[in-house]
Design a protein around this motif. Structure first.
Motif, PDB file in Angstrom:
ATOM      1  N   ARG A  93      -6.948 -22.087 -31.480  1.00  0.00           N
ATOM      2  CA  ARG A  93      -6.851 -22.005 -32.940  1.00  0.00           C
ATOM      3  C   ARG A  93      -5.432 -21.631 -33.362  1.00  0.00           C
ATOM      4  N   LEU A  94      -4.865 -20.638 -32.691  1.00  0.00           N
ATOM      5  CA  LEU A  94      -3.511 -20.222 -33.042  1.00  0.00           C
ATOM      6  C   LEU A  94      -2.488 -21.282 -32.661  1.00  0.00           C
ATOM      7  N   ARG A  95      -2.755 -22.007 -31.585  1.00  0.00           N
ATOM      8  CA  ARG A  95      -1.840 -23.079 -31.185  1.00  0.00           C
ATOM      9  C   ARG A  95      -1.834 -24.196 -32.222  1.00  0.00           C
ATOM     10  N   GLN A  96      -3.022 -24.518 -32.760  1.00  0.00           N
ATOM     11  CA  GLN A  96      -3.095 -25.549 -33.791  1.00  0.00           C
ATOM     12  C   GLN A  96      -2.414 -25.102 -35.073  1.00  0.00           C
ATOM     13  N   GLN A  97      -2.419 -23.801 -35.316  1.00  0.00           N
ATOM     14  CA  GLN A  97      -1.736 -23.278 -36.501  1.00  0.00           C
ATOM     15  C   GLN A  97      -0.236 -23.117 -36.264  1.00  0.00           C
ATOM     16  N   GLN A  98       0.221 -23.474 -35.073  1.00  0.00           N
ATOM     17  CA  GLN A  98       1.631 -23.428 -34.710  1.00  0.00           C
ATOM     18  C   GLN A  98       2.232 -22.029 -34.867  1.00  0.00           C
ATOM     19  N   VAL A  99       1.453 -21.044 -34.413  1.00  0.00           N
ATOM     20  CA  VAL A  99       1.964 -19.671 -34.398  1.00  0.00           C
ATOM     21  C   VAL A  99       2.998 -19.551 -33.291  1.00  0.00           C
TER      22      VAL A  99
END
Length: 236
Positions: A93-99
């Protein structure tokens, strides 16, 4: 020579309160054995499922592929799968949000896995508190029935002109049955609680160890993603 009384006759001739105590202890004993066999099945299954999952996890399979396989056929009774799903889901999820903050990514993943470990711990410890309660209180419940029964026996002897062993023994015997039933309920409960509590703690420790090892893998991937993101930001 007097007629020997059977256990059933002693129980049936006991006072109403003592009979209620015996019935309570019988219900507690039966329930205890049901939970003993249920916890044995649950813990044995949990150990086997976790061992099978660890074998798949460390087989070298791609984590994304493993995550898709688990999501396609989830096993809610497999603690390892649940911890893995929680951590990798948060990571994805965080990877998709480009954190781009690796520490923030790891903090979120570890928090998700800690919550999952806590839920698995609750499953493993289910009914153990009942076993502990039965183990600690059953002897006292039985002792209460015994004391009450002996009190009634001595009160009844007050109207007897001549007290002999044959007149005292039946009343005391029926009262002592309550203590015996209390011990019969308590001893298996204490043994089962100690054994299953230790097995549960050991499995939870295995879960926590796996979560730490998985965190190390995610930590490397998080820093790799951050490094790749910085390279893309550098102008050609």
């Amino acid at each position: 020579m007097g007629t020997e009384l059977s256990i059933w006759e002693l129980v049936s001739e006991a006072s109403l309160l003592v009979q209620l105590v015996m019935l309570t202890l019988l219900v507690l004993s039966v329930t205890t054995w049901i939970f003993i066999f249920e916890r044995r099945r649950v813990l044995s299954g949990a150990y086997k499922r976790f061992a099978n999952f660890e074998e798949r996890f460390w087989s070298g399979m791609d984590l994304s592929q493993l995550y898709r396989q688990i999501n396609a056929n989830p096993d809610t009774d497999n603690g390892g799968e649940q911890i893995f799903r929680a951590g990798f889901k948060e990571f994805s999820r965080l990877r998709q949000q480009q954190v781009t903050d690796a520490d923030a990514i790891m903090a979120a993943c570890q928090r998700a896995m800690r919550v999952s470990v806590s839920k698995e711990m609750e499953k493993l410890d289910q009914h153990l508190s009942f076993l502990a309660t039965v183990g600690s209180t059953s002897p006292y419940i039985g002792l209460f029935g015994t004391v009450w029964g002996i009190m009634n026996s001595f009160r009844g002897l007050a109207s007897v002109p001549q007290v002999t062993l044959s007149t005292v023994a039946p009343g005391i015997s029926e009262a002592l049955i309550a203590t015996a039933m209390g011990l019969f309920a308590a001893i298996p409960a204490v043994i089962a609680y100690n054994r299953y509590s230790a097995r549960s703690d050991k499995l939870v420790a295995n879960y926590e160890t796996f979560a730490e090892e998985f965190s190390a893998i995610l930590h490397r991937q998080a820093h790799l993603l951050v490094t790749q993101g910085k390279k893309r930001e550098v102008p050609a």
